[in-house]
Design an enzyme around this catalytic site. Structure first.
Site, PDB file in Angstrom:
ATOM      1  N   ARG A 107       0.659  -1.184   0.135  1.00 56.12           N
ATOM      2  CA  ARG A 107       0.364  -0.695   0.219  1.00 56.12           C
ATOM      3  C   ARG A 107       0.589   1.557  -0.329  1.00 56.12           C
ATOM      4  NH1 ARG A 107      -3.979   0.317   4.970  1.00 56.12           N
ATOM      5  NH2 ARG A 107      -4.498   2.199   3.114  1.00 56.12           N
TER       6      ARG A 107
ATOM      7  N   HIS B 168      -8.033   8.259  12.208  1.00 59.24           N
ATOM      8  CA  HIS B 168      -7.613   6.675  11.769  1.00 59.24           C
ATOM      9  C   HIS B 168      -5.348   6.528  11.621  1.00 59.24           C
ATOM     10  CE1 HIS B 168     -11.433   4.709  10.195  1.00 59.24           C
ATOM     11  NE2 HIS B 168     -11.743   5.805  11.798  1.00 59.24           N
TER      12      HIS B 168
ATOM     13  N   SER C 206     -17.864   4.946   3.841  1.00 55.60           N
ATOM     14  CA  SER C 206     -19.601   4.297   3.464  1.00 55.60           C
ATOM     15  C   SER C 206     -19.670   4.539   4.144  1.00 55.60           C
ATOM     16  CB  SER C 206     -19.136   2.781   3.389  1.00 55.60           C
ATOM     17  OG  SER C 206     -18.630   2.696   4.995  1.00 55.60           O
TER      18      SER C 206
END
Ligand code: NAD
Ligand code: ZN
Length: 240
Positions: free
Chosen positions: A66, A115, A184
């Site tokens: 990532r 986060h 979401s």
């Protein structure tokens, strides 16, 4: 679109909440999209303390993949517009669930990373925190105590940092508009932030191609992708 422009122009304390969808057009996969798989793994199951305990090298392998991917991605018009609105004094705080650092790369200063960040690591034993090593081979270890390092991010099932949450709530209390982009609305407690603004009398504007649990409380829903929708909004709000 006109209603969103009016709310934004009239706002005194606009905040934004962004999720993985804001970076999708920069080339970073979301977790819940059709691209939410890495090899055969469900990525949302790799972002957990259990996964790290069971197989830290697999989790680090996924993170190095990532990090490599993110290093090749550039901010898109959504990140750039949010940075320019902050610069103009229109956006007071940018709360992001993303760990990719693209808001800062676009020039945003007041970014609250609820986060954490993929660009930082912390020790699993002592209080060491530092930048993510450039070369990751196997499991990186702490320069101070040699224990395993982990990405300085909040995994599913972990609590958010209290001082960061306090700063978020401080902004939510003053917010008259909450712009929700590419989330979401399923990850807690971030999903409750727009509800708080709404409950306190503010307005919610949602930008997302799909409906979410936040759609029903949104005053305006802009059904489209983040970069193209924000580019259009920017033209109408700032005339540029
Ligand atoms: P999510 O993957 O659960 O949902 C992404 C949302 O974005 C969906 O509602 C989808 O409809 C929407 N979306 C997809 N493409 C879009 C586009 N081009 N424009 C606007 N919206 C678009 O993401 P989440 O709600 O942020 O929650 C997932 C968790 O995983 C978060 O904690 C986040 O930190 C983390 N995550 C971060 C990154 C990143 O840093 N870029 C990427 C994946 C996941
Ligand atoms: Zn240590």
């Amino acid at each position: 679109m006109e209603e969103a422009v009016r709310l934004i122009k009239d706002s005194q304390h606009m905040v934004a909440l962004t999720g993985a969808g804001v970076s999708q057009e920069s080339g970073i996969p979301t977790f819940r999209g059709t691209d939410g798989l890495w090899r055969q793994y469900d990525v949302s199951r790799l972002a957990t303390p259990d996964a790290f305990e069971t197989n830290p090298s697999l989790v680090w392998e996924w993170y190095s993949w990532r990090i490599g991917l993110i290093s090749e991605c550039r901010p898109n018009r959504a990140h750039i517009t949010l940075a320019s609105w902050e610069h103009r004094g229109l956006l007071k705080a940018l709360i992001t669930q993303n760990v990719d650092g693209l808001h800062q790369a676009a020039g945003s200063k007041n970014v609250i990373e609820v986060h954490g960040s993929i660009h930082h690591v912390r020790c699993t034993v002592c209080r060491y925190r530092g930048p993510t090593p450039v070369q990751i081979e196997g499991i990186p270890v702490c320069p101070e105590c040699r224990a395993y390092l982990r990405p300085d991010v909040v995994w599913f099932g972990e609590a958010l940092d209290q001082s960061i949450l306090q700063s978020v709530y401080h902004h939510l209390q003053s917010a008259d508009v909450c712009l929700v982009i590419g989330t979401s609305g399923l990850v807690q407690p971030a999903a409750t932030f727009p509800f708080i603004v709404k409950f306190l009398g503010g307005h919610v504007i949602e930008i997302n191609p799909d409906r979410t649990p936040l759609t029903d409380i949104s005053d305006v829903r802009l059904a489209g992708k983040a970069a193209e929708t924000m580019a259009r909004l920017d033209e109408l709000v700032t005339g540029t």
